[in-house]
Design an enzyme around this catalytic site. Sequence first.
Site, mmCIF file in Angstrom:
data_model
loop_
_atom_site.group_PDB
_atom_site.id
_atom_site.type_symbol
_atom_site.label_atom_id
_atom_site.label_comp_id
_atom_site.label_asym_id
_atom_site.label_seq_id
_atom_site.Cartn_x
_atom_site.Cartn_y
_atom_site.Cartn_z
ATOM 1 C CG PHE A 100 22.334 2.266 -49.138
ATOM 2 C CD1 PHE A 100 21.043 1.700 -49.512
ATOM 3 C CD2 PHE A 100 22.910 1.740 -47.961
ATOM 4 C CE1 PHE A 100 19.992 1.055 -48.520
ATOM 5 C CE2 PHE A 100 22.001 1.112 -47.175
ATOM 6 C CZ PHE A 100 20.729 0.793 -47.380
ATOM 7 C CG ASP A 171 30.137 4.264 -49.219
ATOM 8 O OD1 ASP A 171 30.625 2.936 -49.732
ATOM 9 O OD2 ASP A 171 28.951 4.771 -48.786
ATOM 10 C CG HIS A 174 27.828 0.540 -54.796
ATOM 11 N ND1 HIS A 174 26.992 1.551 -55.714
ATOM 12 C CD2 HIS A 174 27.376 0.209 -53.641
ATOM 13 C CE1 HIS A 174 25.763 1.535 -54.954
ATOM 14 N NE2 HIS A 174 25.906 0.812 -53.817
ATOM 15 C CD GLN A 197 23.315 -6.273 -47.977
ATOM 16 O OE1 GLN A 197 23.795 -5.703 -49.136
ATOM 17 N NE2 GLN A 197 22.060 -6.925 -48.042
ATOM 18 C CE LYS A 200 26.661 -3.233 -50.705
ATOM 19 N NZ LYS A 200 25.427 -3.463 -49.866
ATOM 20 N NE ARG A 229 38.268 -3.433 -24.356
ATOM 21 C CZ ARG A 229 37.341 -4.179 -24.662
ATOM 22 N NH1 ARG A 229 36.867 -4.549 -25.848
ATOM 23 N NH2 ARG A 229 36.464 -4.685 -23.407
ATOM 24 C CE1 TYR A 236 35.026 -5.412 -19.245
ATOM 25 C CE2 TYR A 236 36.301 -6.758 -17.552
ATOM 26 C CZ TYR A 236 35.429 -6.401 -18.463
ATOM 27 O OH TYR A 236 34.751 -7.569 -18.928
ATOM 28 N NE ARG A 246 34.556 -6.797 -30.209
ATOM 29 C CZ ARG A 246 34.163 -6.341 -29.096
ATOM 30 N NH1 ARG A 246 34.602 -5.544 -28.347
ATOM 31 N NH2 ARG A 246 33.118 -7.275 -28.573
HETATM 32 C C1 LIG Z 1 26.989 2.836 -51.014
HETATM 33 C C2 LIG Z 1 26.816 2.246 -49.993
HETATM 34 N N1 LIG Z 1 27.298 2.458 -48.714
HETATM 35 C C3 LIG Z 1 27.256 2.006 -47.606
HETATM 36 C C4 LIG Z 1 26.452 0.805 -47.458
HETATM 37 C C5 LIG Z 1 26.155 0.519 -46.035
HETATM 38 O O1 LIG Z 1 26.581 -0.943 -45.935
HETATM 39 P P1 LIG Z 1 25.824 -2.011 -44.642
HETATM 40 O O2 LIG Z 1 24.426 -2.158 -45.689
HETATM 41 O O3 LIG Z 1 26.866 -3.249 -44.615
HETATM 42 O O4 LIG Z 1 25.546 -1.352 -43.550
HETATM 43 C C6 LIG Z 1 25.718 0.478 -48.606
HETATM 44 C C7 LIG Z 1 24.951 -0.889 -48.533
HETATM 45 O O5 LIG Z 1 24.088 -1.291 -49.308
HETATM 46 C C8 LIG Z 1 25.846 1.077 -49.776
HETATM 47 O O6 LIG Z 1 25.504 0.389 -50.925
#
Ligand SMILES: Cc1ncc(COP(=O)(O)O)c(C=O)c1O
Length: 405
Positions: A100, A171, A174, A197, A200, A229, A236, A246
Amino acid sequence: MPKLAALGGTPVVENGIRIKWPEIGPEEREAILATLERGEWCRLWSDECSEASLFEAEWARYHDARFCVAMANGTVALMCAFRALGVWHGNEVIVPAVTFVATADAVGLCGATPVFVDIDPDTYQIDPAAIESAITERTKAICVVHYAGYPADLDRIRELSERTGLPVVEDCAHAHGTEWRGRKVGAHITLGCFSFQQSKSLTAGEGGAVITDSQELADLLWAVHNVGRTRDAARYTHTSLGGNFRMSEWQATVLRSQLARLQEQTERRMRSAQIIAEGLAQIEGLSVLKPDSRITQRGFYFFIIRYESSKWDGVHRDVFLKALQAEGIPCGTAYGWPVYKNPSYASGSVPHKVAGCPNADRITAEEQIAMSNHLLLDTQNARLLVEACAKIRESIEELHRLVQN
Ligand SMILES: Cc1ncc(COP(=O)(O)O)c(C=O)c1O
């Protein structure tokens, strides 16, 4: 009468497969109401009783990792991970060509240059040899994507990381539940990033997290995601560059309930994947990603089918795809092309490098067929998918007619 639904025949699935995702129950409703009543909807500090802190502890434990920092989404999880590793202007980060766009954009958002390298044609994962060839004096980190939930070769990538001293970001957007040699992916080398998201296999609509075994990185991640922080800072007092990335208490609440479902759902998806793999083994010209005994559990994002047009009289993948969709099976070509073919990159407006990616170009254009992991939640869908593929194979002459349509 044509048999193929694309030519007017009766589809294998009348009205198409409907996918229900996410799966929810009274647990989610009760947990959300409890957060509502508590009135603390934002986790600012390392409060051990907050939903975000509890989720962090549970997600770290699930991965046998020491630390987790929950984030607003997967893109900022990657960005914070790169920042924690010191990625900045003038640096390069090696990324796979097939992923992605966020994997590469997170590098660019740190002011650095993503360097796209090729994938292994049998696993669709980043090719360790291609990583090695792309390393320069500017390389600051390597980012591997466990694409479609299939793990990158963590043995070879760990060896490369140890030899070169380059940190590795996994990453794992997936790969919720994916295991390499009995341990969930994410904290195998340096750190790992997740997205929660909506699409997922663990979701709160939006959300993200980074896991690591390093106390130092966990502290850096905390600061960068919480406006600079430190954990014990006065409200602050900001000691480094950061942002508000967050996770909200709502997201953490939903994730904690959903996490209780993940293992059972992963096992259900694996049962469906097994049915599809066995079914496709009987159908010429279709196959799945290469089995590997080091993968002790598979999570899924896409379920990938490999289409070999030379075994289908040269009929292009897209014609087969049209026929499969007409049979009522939701499927597509995943992201459709390597990341660098998106206008943002192809136009030259986002700085990047491409290290020659013939496998990525061919696979995305001709071979890859992708199904949503949610299709796998019902093993009946897996059987219908195999039935539809077998039907199209039997009707290969009709497929030629579809080419002409
Ligand atoms: C391989 C990969 N990396 C990063 C992300 C980014 O995640 P988000 O959509 O939560 O920002 C995604 C989202 O589909 C993804 O498929």
